[in-house]
Design a protein around this motif. Structure first.
Motif, PDB file in Angstrom:
ATOM      1  N   THR A 144      38.009   8.080 -16.732  1.00 33.23           N
ATOM      2  CA  THR A 144      38.101   9.412 -15.814  1.00 33.23           C
ATOM      3  C   THR A 144      36.667  10.112 -15.414  1.00 33.23           C
ATOM      4  N   SER A 145      35.807   9.808 -16.587  1.00 33.21           N
ATOM      5  CA  SER A 145      34.284  10.425 -16.336  1.00 33.21           C
ATOM      6  C   SER A 145      33.531   9.955 -15.487  1.00 33.21           C
ATOM      7  N   PHE A 146      33.705   8.543 -15.104  1.00 38.18           N
ATOM      8  CA  PHE A 146      32.640   7.981 -14.112  1.00 38.18           C
ATOM      9  C   PHE A 146      32.326   8.495 -12.760  1.00 38.18           C
ATOM     10  N   ALA A 147      33.346   8.677 -11.995  1.00 41.49           N
ATOM     11  CA  ALA A 147      33.396   9.155 -10.570  1.00 41.49           C
ATOM     12  C   ALA A 147      33.048  10.639 -10.487  1.00 41.49           C
ATOM     13  N   PRO A 148      33.525  11.548 -11.292  1.00 42.44           N
ATOM     14  CA  PRO A 148      32.758  12.963 -11.204  1.00 42.44           C
ATOM     15  C   PRO A 148      31.340  12.807 -11.937  1.00 42.44           C
ATOM     16  N   ALA A 149      30.834  12.166 -12.853  1.00 41.76           N
ATOM     17  CA  ALA A 149      29.467  12.228 -13.235  1.00 41.76           C
ATOM     18  C   ALA A 149      28.725  11.777 -12.161  1.00 41.76           C
TER      19      ALA A 149
END
Length: 174
Positions: A103-108
């Motif tokens: 879940t962290s990849f796209a927002p980061a």
């Protein structure tokens, strides 16, 4: 006051540390928004925190590189990054914090592309795949255990701290 987007869904091991950080930031007068996955565990857990804001984003774990599932994964990832960029702009986010996991990849990634301060927390003994992939995009990696420092220190960024105290640390969000 800062507007901080925290990407923390997928499993309780990512979600609950993100909630702990959000609650601490809220106490300090900041405006956290948590990005969670479409998984049932995220929906059920987030319903218990009425004082926090949650946004559901589609996210899928990366398959093996040579898997036929890679093409749909990449198409979904492009879509997720676009949705995250729109959300970050709409929310006027200043900081993006990923708590690890898919879940962290796209927002980061979206945060980095928009020029926002971008951080990831990894409290594992061995860094997760997502954190390894985005380590070079970060302003800083925050690790709970020294065994993960090598991933983030290669880019010159590393700090130690557990997620429960992360929001309270002066140096956590410069």
């Amino acid at each position: 006051m800062m507007k901080v987007v925290i990407a923390c869904g997928g499993t309780g091991g990512h979600l609950f540390p993100g909630i702990a950080v959000a609650e601490e930031l809220l106490k300090q007068g900041h405006e956290p928004l948590l990005i969670i996955s479409e998984k049932k565990v995220d929906a059920e857990a987030s319903a218990k925190y009425e004082n926090l804001r949650f946004e559901v984003m589609p996210a899928v774990a990366k398959p093996s590189t040579l898997s036929p599932k890679m093409i749909p994964f990449l198409l979904g990832l492009v879509k997720s990054v676009g949705q995250c960029k729109q959300l970050l702009k709409k929310e006027k986010a200043e900081v993006v914090l990923g708590m690890g996991g898919f879940t962290s990849f796209a927002p980061a990634y979206a945060g980095k592309k928009l020029g926002l301060r971008t951080y990831v927390h990894d409290s594992n003994a061995v860094p997760g795949k997502t954190n390894i992939m985005i380590a070079k995009l970060l302003h800083q990696g925050v690790v709970g255990l020294g065994s993960c420092e090598f991933v983030f220190s290669r880019s010159g960024y590393c700090s130690r701290g557990h997620s429960g105290s992360w929001g309270a640390r002066e140096s956590a969000i410069p």
